[in-house]
Design an enzyme around this catalytic site. Structure first.
Site, mmCIF file in Angstrom:
data_model
loop_
_atom_site.group_PDB
_atom_site.id
_atom_site.type_symbol
_atom_site.label_atom_id
_atom_site.label_comp_id
_atom_site.label_asym_id
_atom_site.label_seq_id
_atom_site.Cartn_x
_atom_site.Cartn_y
_atom_site.Cartn_z
ATOM 1 N N THR A 40 13.710 -30.594 -36.679
ATOM 2 C CA THR A 40 12.676 -30.043 -35.796
ATOM 3 C C THR A 40 11.396 -30.869 -35.836
ATOM 4 O O THR A 40 10.859 -31.245 -34.789
ATOM 5 C CB THR A 40 12.347 -28.585 -36.200
ATOM 6 O OG1 THR A 40 13.535 -27.810 -36.059
ATOM 7 C CG2 THR A 40 11.259 -28.001 -35.324
ATOM 8 N N CYS A 41 10.900 -31.171 -37.023
ATOM 9 C CA CYS A 41 9.592 -31.826 -37.139
ATOM 10 C C CYS A 41 9.552 -33.145 -36.370
ATOM 11 O O CYS A 41 8.640 -33.394 -35.591
ATOM 12 C CB CYS A 41 9.261 -32.053 -38.615
ATOM 13 S SG CYS A 41 7.762 -33.000 -38.838
ATOM 14 N N CYS A 46 6.497 -31.115 -34.949
ATOM 15 C CA CYS A 46 5.213 -31.701 -35.387
ATOM 16 C C CYS A 46 4.904 -33.059 -34.768
ATOM 17 O O CYS A 46 3.801 -33.270 -34.242
ATOM 18 C CB CYS A 46 5.197 -31.893 -36.897
ATOM 19 S SG CYS A 46 6.099 -30.685 -37.837
ATOM 20 N N LYS A 49 4.725 -33.186 -30.814
ATOM 21 C CA LYS A 49 3.587 -32.302 -30.487
ATOM 22 C C LYS A 49 2.263 -32.989 -30.767
ATOM 23 O O LYS A 49 1.355 -32.997 -29.942
ATOM 24 C CB LYS A 49 3.728 -31.001 -31.283
ATOM 25 C CG LYS A 49 2.643 -29.952 -31.120
ATOM 26 C CD LYS A 49 1.389 -30.156 -31.943
ATOM 27 C CE LYS A 49 1.573 -30.379 -33.396
ATOM 28 N NZ LYS A 49 1.937 -29.202 -34.179
ATOM 29 N N ALA A 113 28.749 -28.670 -39.110
ATOM 30 C CA ALA A 113 29.546 -28.285 -40.276
ATOM 31 C C ALA A 113 29.338 -26.804 -40.528
ATOM 32 O O ALA A 113 28.229 -26.290 -40.364
ATOM 33 C CB ALA A 113 29.113 -29.078 -41.498
ATOM 34 N N TYR A 176 0.920 -20.389 -33.865
ATOM 35 C CA TYR A 176 0.706 -21.845 -33.887
ATOM 36 C C TYR A 176 1.064 -22.492 -32.543
ATOM 37 O O TYR A 176 0.257 -23.189 -31.928
ATOM 38 C CB TYR A 176 1.628 -22.482 -34.934
ATOM 39 C CG TYR A 176 1.203 -22.338 -36.357
ATOM 40 C CD1 TYR A 176 0.568 -23.377 -37.001
ATOM 41 C CD2 TYR A 176 1.489 -21.188 -37.087
ATOM 42 C CE1 TYR A 176 0.213 -23.281 -38.339
ATOM 43 C CE2 TYR A 176 1.138 -21.079 -38.425
ATOM 44 C CZ TYR A 176 0.493 -22.135 -39.039
ATOM 45 O OH TYR A 176 0.149 -22.037 -40.352
ATOM 46 N N GLU A 180 -1.397 -24.219 -29.768
ATOM 47 C CA GLU A 180 -1.360 -25.674 -29.637
ATOM 48 C C GLU A 180 -1.008 -26.067 -28.199
ATOM 49 O O GLU A 180 -1.656 -26.927 -27.601
ATOM 50 C CB GLU A 180 -0.362 -26.264 -30.644
ATOM 51 C CG GLU A 180 -0.871 -26.092 -32.081
ATOM 52 C CD GLU A 180 0.051 -26.674 -33.141
ATOM 53 O OE1 GLU A 180 1.231 -26.936 -32.847
ATOM 54 O OE2 GLU A 180 -0.438 -26.850 -34.286
ATOM 55 N N HIS A 435 -23.080 -39.324 -45.333
ATOM 56 C CA HIS A 435 -23.841 -39.136 -44.108
ATOM 57 C C HIS A 435 -23.690 -40.321 -43.163
ATOM 58 O O HIS A 435 -23.628 -41.452 -43.626
ATOM 59 C CB HIS A 435 -25.319 -38.971 -44.494
ATOM 60 C CG HIS A 435 -26.196 -38.615 -43.345
ATOM 61 N ND1 HIS A 435 -26.145 -37.373 -42.735
ATOM 62 C CD2 HIS A 435 -27.130 -39.343 -42.696
ATOM 63 C CE1 HIS A 435 -27.031 -37.357 -41.750
ATOM 64 N NE2 HIS A 435 -27.634 -38.526 -41.706
ATOM 65 N N GLU A 440 -19.733 -33.571 -44.339
ATOM 66 C CA GLU A 440 -20.816 -33.417 -45.315
ATOM 67 C C GLU A 440 -21.301 -31.963 -45.368
ATOM 68 O O GLU A 440 -21.875 -31.524 -46.359
ATOM 69 C CB GLU A 440 -21.977 -34.375 -45.037
ATOM 70 C CG GLU A 440 -22.754 -34.096 -43.766
ATOM 71 C CD GLU A 440 -23.877 -35.119 -43.542
ATOM 72 O OE1 GLU A 440 -24.668 -35.356 -44.462
ATOM 73 O OE2 GLU A 440 -23.958 -35.677 -42.427
HETATM 74 P P1 NDP Z 1 4.022 -17.773 -35.226
HETATM 75 O O1 NDP Z 1 4.687 -16.994 -36.293
HETATM 76 O O2 NDP Z 1 2.941 -18.698 -35.572
HETATM 77 O O3 NDP Z 1 3.440 -16.773 -34.142
HETATM 78 C C1 NDP Z 1 4.248 -15.868 -33.451
HETATM 79 C C2 NDP Z 1 3.408 -15.123 -32.456
HETATM 80 O O4 NDP Z 1 4.226 -14.368 -31.604
HETATM 81 C C3 NDP Z 1 2.432 -14.155 -33.120
HETATM 82 O O5 NDP Z 1 1.263 -14.109 -32.358
HETATM 83 C C4 NDP Z 1 3.214 -12.850 -33.079
HETATM 84 O O6 NDP Z 1 2.388 -11.735 -33.040
HETATM 85 C C5 NDP Z 1 3.902 -12.980 -31.735
HETATM 86 N N1 NDP Z 1 5.176 -12.245 -31.680
HETATM 87 C C6 NDP Z 1 6.120 -12.145 -32.631
HETATM 88 N N2 NDP Z 1 7.167 -11.443 -32.192
HETATM 89 C C7 NDP Z 1 6.875 -11.067 -30.930
HETATM 90 C C8 NDP Z 1 7.562 -10.321 -29.951
HETATM 91 N N3 NDP Z 1 8.757 -9.804 -30.184
HETATM 92 N N4 NDP Z 1 6.964 -10.136 -28.767
HETATM 93 C C9 NDP Z 1 5.742 -10.660 -28.509
HETATM 94 N N5 NDP Z 1 5.045 -11.377 -29.405
HETATM 95 C C10 NDP Z 1 5.611 -11.574 -30.594
HETATM 96 O O7 NDP Z 1 5.212 -18.477 -34.431
HETATM 97 P P2 NDP Z 1 5.306 -19.816 -33.571
HETATM 98 O O8 NDP Z 1 6.506 -19.617 -32.725
HETATM 99 O O9 NDP Z 1 4.009 -20.139 -32.937
HETATM 100 O O10 NDP Z 1 5.625 -20.907 -34.669
HETATM 101 C C11 NDP Z 1 6.709 -20.742 -35.567
HETATM 102 C C12 NDP Z 1 6.390 -21.319 -36.921
HETATM 103 O O11 NDP Z 1 6.451 -22.723 -36.845
HETATM 104 C C13 NDP Z 1 4.995 -20.999 -37.422
HETATM 105 O O12 NDP Z 1 4.956 -19.793 -38.126
HETATM 106 C C14 NDP Z 1 4.695 -22.164 -38.300
HETATM 107 O O13 NDP Z 1 5.133 -21.884 -39.592
HETATM 108 C C15 NDP Z 1 5.487 -23.297 -37.701
HETATM 109 N N6 NDP Z 1 4.602 -24.196 -36.934
HETATM 110 C C16 NDP Z 1 3.608 -24.858 -37.594
HETATM 111 C C17 NDP Z 1 2.755 -25.703 -36.915
HETATM 112 C C18 NDP Z 1 1.671 -26.396 -37.669
HETATM 113 O O14 NDP Z 1 1.750 -26.478 -38.890
HETATM 114 N N7 NDP Z 1 0.619 -26.882 -36.997
HETATM 115 C C19 NDP Z 1 2.886 -25.922 -35.486
HETATM 116 C C20 NDP Z 1 3.938 -25.163 -34.887
HETATM 117 C C21 NDP Z 1 4.757 -24.336 -35.591
HETATM 118 P P3 NDP Z 1 1.953 -10.953 -34.385
HETATM 119 O O15 NDP Z 1 0.913 -11.792 -35.051
HETATM 120 O O16 NDP Z 1 1.442 -9.667 -33.858
HETATM 121 O O17 NDP Z 1 3.190 -10.806 -35.212
#
Ligand code: NDP
Length: 446
Positions: A40-41, A46, A49, A113, A176, A180, A435, A440
């Protein structure tokens, strides 16, 4: 004797690290990957993106250039050029990852696999392979809700391959990926509407910092629909999408991106056949040594649904290989993991947020710096940064650093060392400012 000492399923960040390190200790290692080496990354996360984030930033940089004396007569963005360049960079990286594995004598099977027992897997081509140990590193995939018309929506996977940029896009979710891509599409000129089921974005980040992102995003023109849910998607004859909503009026758009979390890739993996315990969300359950309930089977990375971050998966893969093949047992320390959201502007954090600290510690002190970066001042860009230190009120130890502003993730990596090293506010104060920089501010908060 088994065919291999270690068989890794999934050549993403965690799997590749474990395979390469185990092999360097002399183990006979094989790895299976059904898609592309890199995971994925590298392939659809990552890396591409971040390249899009760089590309998107030029929109503002080119606007700002005028105040710095540059004459940019016409600004025009060609999505296909960036998309193809990013995809070719991804191709180059896939090659580099493959080379790393082959240079370490890891046998690569470019096929799916599945587990068929505690020490055996079956390849898609039908071949059965035995191994002393099996490592599951199959990662996670975007969660797509079941609703009428979901086939018209995309996940983050498809964003890197879009034929053309949508004029209007709805992004569902408030985490996230949603934030983004809201920044990316907005900078490329799409009208972005972010739809979230609550009014909390980026749960787990410091709310003051998140509020600043919302404020800046609204001023830029990103639309937010809070307490709103997508009920159904209907495709019209002209290709546009009519989105039936609850919590707000229906929306007419050109593209819908779902970013509502990711689910572990364990479907059809054969966990039942091998007797591996799987949790409610489909995650592989492991102990602190990454071992499942089956002694010969282990798992690292997103498939375990612990912390879904690349550097964490890499550490888990390394710890697994060191422990079981290098006679250097150790476990991953999950305390104080820095993280960042590459929004526009980006935000980053390490340690406890103010809210978490108030819940966990007796007394808490906070220091904030709310400032307009020098570059923004000259450019006439009214966008303020916010830095925040969270202190244990008893000891003055800095237990959290949170920031939003240009280059926040770059600055945070160094700040995370200070938090991890349990430094006090007095250590920050004793450090002479560098600076003129934005960072800072970290040593100037009084
Ligand atoms: P996140 O877990 O960051 O966010 C999910 C969002 O969707 C939250 O706002 C959540 O709301 C909402 N949600 C969850 N379930 C539902 C639903 N059934 N219906 C409607 N809304 C819902 O997930 P992402 O998909 O954005 O990213 C997945 C993971 O990938 C991240 O957790 C992160 O670990 C990783 N990632 C990291 C990045 C980085 O390091 N910069 C960049 C991209 C991904 P609520 O808060 O209310 O649960």
């Amino acid at each position: 004797m088994a065919d291999f000492d270690l068989f890794v399923i999934g050549a993403g960040s965690g799997g590749v690290r474990a395979a390469r390190v185990a092999s360097s200790y002399g183990a006979r290692v094989a790895i299976a990957e059904e898609h592309k080496v890199g995971g994925t990354c590298v392939i659809r996360g990552c890396v591409p993106k971040k390249l899009l984030v760089y590309g998107a930033h030029f929109a503002e940089d080119l606007d700002d250039a005028a105040m710095f004396g540059w004459d940019v007569p016409e600004k025009r963005f060609d999505w296909a050029v960036l998309r193809d360049n990013v995809l070719s960079e991804v191709g180059r990286l896939e090659g580099a990852y493959t080379e790393t594995l082959t240079n370490h004598d890891v046998t690569i099977f470019k096929e799916r696999a599945t587990l068929i027992g505690s020490n055996s897997v079956r390849l898609a081509s039908g071949k059965t392979i035995t191994a002393e140990k099996i490592l599951i590193a199959t990662g996670a995939r975007p969660l797509m809700p079941e609703l009428p018309g979901i086939e018209h929506a995309i996940s983050s996977n498809e964003t890197f391959h879009l034929e053309k940029l949508p004029k209007r896009i709805i992004i569902a979710g408030g985490g996230y990926i949603a934030n983004e891509f809201a920044g990316i599409f907005h900078q490329f000129g799409s009208h972005v509407t972010l739809v979230n089921r609550t009014d909390v974005l980026l749960r787990g980040y410091d709310q003051q910092v998140v509020d600043r992102l919302i404020q800046i995003s609204i001023r830029k023109g990103i639309e937010f629909k809070f307490h709103a849910t997508i009920e159904a998607i209907e495709k019209r004859n002209d290709g546009s999408l009519h989105v039936r909503m609850t919590g707000c009026d229906d929306i007419h758009t050109d593209q819908i991106l779902f970013a509502v979390g990711r689910q572990p890739n364990t479907e059809g993996l054969g966990c039942d056949a091998a007797g591996v315990d799987v949790g409610e969300k489909g995650e592989i359950k492991v102990d602190a040594d990454n071992r499942t309930n089956v002694p010969s089977i282990f798992a690292v990375g997103d498939v375990t649904n612990r912390v879904q971050l690349t550097p964490v998966a890499i550490r888990e893969g390394q710890a697994f290989a060191d422990t079981f093949f290098g006679k250097k047992p150790h476990q991953v320390d999950y305390d104080c993991i820095p993280s960042a959201v590459f929004s526009h502007p980006p935000l980053a954090g390490v340690g406890m947020t103010e809210g978490q600290a108030r819940n966990r510690l007796g007394t808490v002190k906070t220091f904030t710096s709310d400032f307009r970066p020098m570059k923004n001042v000259l450019a006439g860009r009214n966008e303020r940064s916010l830095y925040k230190l969270v202190l244990d009120g008893e000891t003055d130890r800095v237990v959290g650093v949170h920031m939003i502003g240009p280059d926040a993730p770059e600055i945070m990596q160094a700040a995370a060392i200070a938090v991890k090293a349990r430094l006090k506010k007095s250590d920050f104060d004793a450090t002479v400012a560098l600076h003129p920089t934005m960072s800072e501010e970290l040593v100037l908060m009084r």
